[in-house]
Design an enzyme around this catalytic site. Structure first.
Site: not given
Length: 660
Positions: A48-50, A63, A65, A90-91, A124, A126, A152
């Site tokens: 699961i990638h933001s 980073c 990422c 994002e971010g 954070d 997210r 996560k």
């Protein structure tokens, strides 16, 4: 609400995939990239990638990422049974514009955690509900999660997805992102290897039977491999010379072995210890089964006792205001870090008094600054009293541990039912949809009247008091009235919970001249409003009005063919404070729903039914179904309709029948 998506095949340098894109605001669409074959009968490898524009697209070295994304795609392609979910947050959820402002602050020496705070954001922001939507649509229930972020794992697990394994993504730092890596390690508890970081929910016990009851209750409920259930067992110096007491403690410890993830911990009070250091050695010798210890009541100056406890056991070290300054001692910090001890923020000391969120945050900020991030919070927590804990977890996005003391007791004795409820609320920590909540609160304020209002439903005019839920703004009220009338035709006794202005009660009474109706509401203004409308419509002699929480205001000898409640749809954290007005649309932790399910059986005639107004788009359907199952209720949908309110939403009328 139906999840709308479009999908096709896509060839990439990593391999061939199926790509699915979910409809959303432009630029916010969720993407699911799946291997061509997907076997959901076994755990599926999931990343699961933001979104990170600078790292994913431009290859930023500030980073990791972009490297994580490429490694994930390589592993996913190699696995052949995998999903990558790409979330447009994002971010850390603050957006690209704000992220670049954060970079400016990082250039001045702040880390990513501090920069987000200085910009007015949480560390954070997210969330992962959209990932769950994708996984559920794909039929994926058990996963191996590719991540270095233990939070996560827990965020996904508490949404009902079983995470059977955390699979690390090994990325090395460079000269540009060393501080970024340090911040992720120290302040967000990330790992960059296969190391494991556990956290715990703790309850206290006195008998093996209590452990067994909780163990059986939690079977199949715990989806997070990083979560341990700690079982606290109390002892002090007097135990060390009493073989019978030692044997009793050993029995409690051995009972925990039968339940996966249960960890017994000795809560040892040094208050009456003539020699604290000697007692630690005696515990090691006479209680060799003890691996975990909590050092209660250690006098502040005795740092050697704490250091020896850390060397001898896996230790939990309580800190209160009286000894919190220990964290500024380099020797103390070295022992905590080297031996992976937990810091327990415990000003309560068994009193059940909870610190303020602000006081706890000040201490947490200091601990994180020193890289001490294995933190537990004690005191003042219990069933439906977890809002502060959840707010802290959501704010910091790290796995805090928690212990409850007096609030899990009744008359001084451990209450198993309270303990079950407390643990189930922690495990089912469902993130409320914050945007929707604020929108609903804003809508309530906008719809608020300072004087009486009027609405017409089914050709009948209803007056609405300014302190009562204003149904004129909600088309679902009229639909519920129409379908409930059909379900209760020919019945003699009907009850409406949460009657508000009395729309459903009055329309049901008008449609059934021989029916006796009881209407109840927690809001006394609503009860009076219902009485006013009932008298105005000529059915006041057949509608009995009461006031009380759920069914509390109704005489215990009353029996009904049907009990109806259009449930508050909004789900909030257990224990969140809401006003009387907000209680009409929010039910924190589904406390009222649980009470309704557990007590309504007593007010039904044989073969009586519950009729439940619900919206799967607004409420927590999974939790409702789980609570119904616990109460022995079989729930079926008897009517459903999409209704245009502020948005197009799906509403259902559910019928509940108690089984035996």
């Amino acid at each position: 609400m139906k999840n709308i998506f479009t999908e096709t095949k896509i060839a990439t340098k990593f391999g061939n995939f199926n790509i699915r894109v979910y409809a959303d605001v432009q630029g916010k669409e969720t993407i699911a990239l799946c291997t061509e074959k997907l076997d959901t009968s076994v755990p599926v490898l999931v990343r699961i990638h933001s979104e990170c524009m600078t790292g994913d697209t431009f290859g930023s070295l500030q980073c990791d990422c972009g490297e994580q994304l490429e490694q994930s795609l390589e592993q996913i392609s190699k696995s052949g049974n995998s999903v990558l979910i790409y979330l447009r947050q994002e971010g850390r959820g603050i957006g690209l514009f704000e992220k670049i402002k954060s970079y400016q602050l990082q250039d001045k020496g702040y880390d990513t955690f501090e920069a987000n705070l200085l910009l007015g954001h949480r560390p954070d922001e997210r969330t992962y509900e959209k990932a769950k939507i994708s996984l559920t649509d794909l039929g994926v229930k058990r996963i191996r999660l590719l991540t270095n972020n233990p939070s996560k794992v827990s965020e996904i697990a508490k949404l009902g997805i079983e995470v059977v394994e955390r699979v690390p993504l090994i990325v090395t730092s460079n000269k540009y992102n060393k501080k970024y890596f340090a911040s992720k390690r120290d302040k967000f508890k990330h790992f960059f290897n296969d190391e494991v970081s556990y956290y715990f929910y703790q309850f206290h016990t006195e008998t093996p039977e209590q452990i067994e009851q909780i163990g059986e209750f939690l079977k199949d409920k715990k989806h997070d491999p990083l979560l341990k259930i700690c079982v606290g067992v109390s002892a002090d110096h007097s135990v060390l010379d009493d073989n019978e007491k030692i044997s009793r403690i050993e029995t409690l410890f051995r009972t925990c072995d039968f339940y996966e993830g249960f960890v017994p911990i000795l809560h040892f009070s040094f208050k009456n210890s003539p020699d604290s250091l000697k007692d630690i050695g005696t515990i090691k010798k006479k209680l060799p089964f003890v691996k975990y210890i909590q050092t209660n009541d250690v006098p502040s100056p005795e740092l050697d006792t704490i250091k020896l406890s850390c060397r001898s056991f896996l230790a939990d070290i309580p800190l209160s205001d009286s000894n919190f300054d220990l964290v500024h001692d380099a020797g103390f910090r070295k022992s905590i870090t080297k031996y992976k001890a937990f810091i327990l923020l415990d000003n309560s000391k068994g009193t059940g008094i909870r610190e303020t969120k602000e006081a706890l945050m000040k201490k947490i900020d200091i601990l994180l600054k020193y890289g001490l991030n294995d933190i537990a919070i004690f005191g003042g927590f219990g069933p439906d009293d977890l809002d502060t804990y959840f707010e802290l977890r959501r704010y910091y996005k790290i796995n805090f541990s928690i212990d409850a003391e007096t609030k899990l007791k009744t008359d001084g004795q451990i209450d198993i039912e309270k303990t079950k409820l407390y643990l189930s609320q922690l495990i089912r920590f469902d993130d409320p949809k914050e945007a929707g909540i604020e929108q609903t609160r804003t809508f309530l304020q906008q719809s608020k009247h300072t004087d009486w209002d009027k609405t017409v439903v089914d050709g009948k005019e209803f007056s609405i008091h300014p302190a009562v839920f204003n149904s004129s703004s909600f088309a679902s009220t009229a639909w519920f009235a129409s379908v409930v009338k059909e379900q209760v035709q020919g019945q003699k006794d009907f009850c409406e919970v949460g009657c508000g202005a009395g729309v459903e009660s009055c329309l049901v009474a008008l449609a059934n001249p021989d029916m006796h109706v009881v209407s109840t509401d927690i809001n006394p203004f609503a009860s009076e409003n219902t009485k006013f409308n009932a008298d105005k419509l000529g059915v006041g002699d057949r509608i009995e009005i009461t006031t009380g929480d759920v069914l509390d205001g109704i005489a215990v000898d009353k029996k009904f063919d049907s009990i109806f409640w259009a449930l508050p749809f909004g789900f909030l954290d257990p224990g969140t404070e809401v006003s009387m007005e907000e209680m009409q649309v929010f039910d924190p932790g589904y406390r009222a729903l649980r009470k309704f399910f557990s007590t309504a059986r007593n007010f039904l005639k044989p073969n009586g039914q519950l009729l439940i107004g619900f919206s799967s788009d607004l409420g927590n359907q999974e939790l409702l179904e789980e609570l119904a199952k616990q109460a022995g209720l079989k729930i079926d949908i008897v009517a459903e309709k999409e209704i245009q309110e502020k948005d197009t939403l799906k509403f259902e009328l559910l019928k509940g029948i108690y089984q035996n």
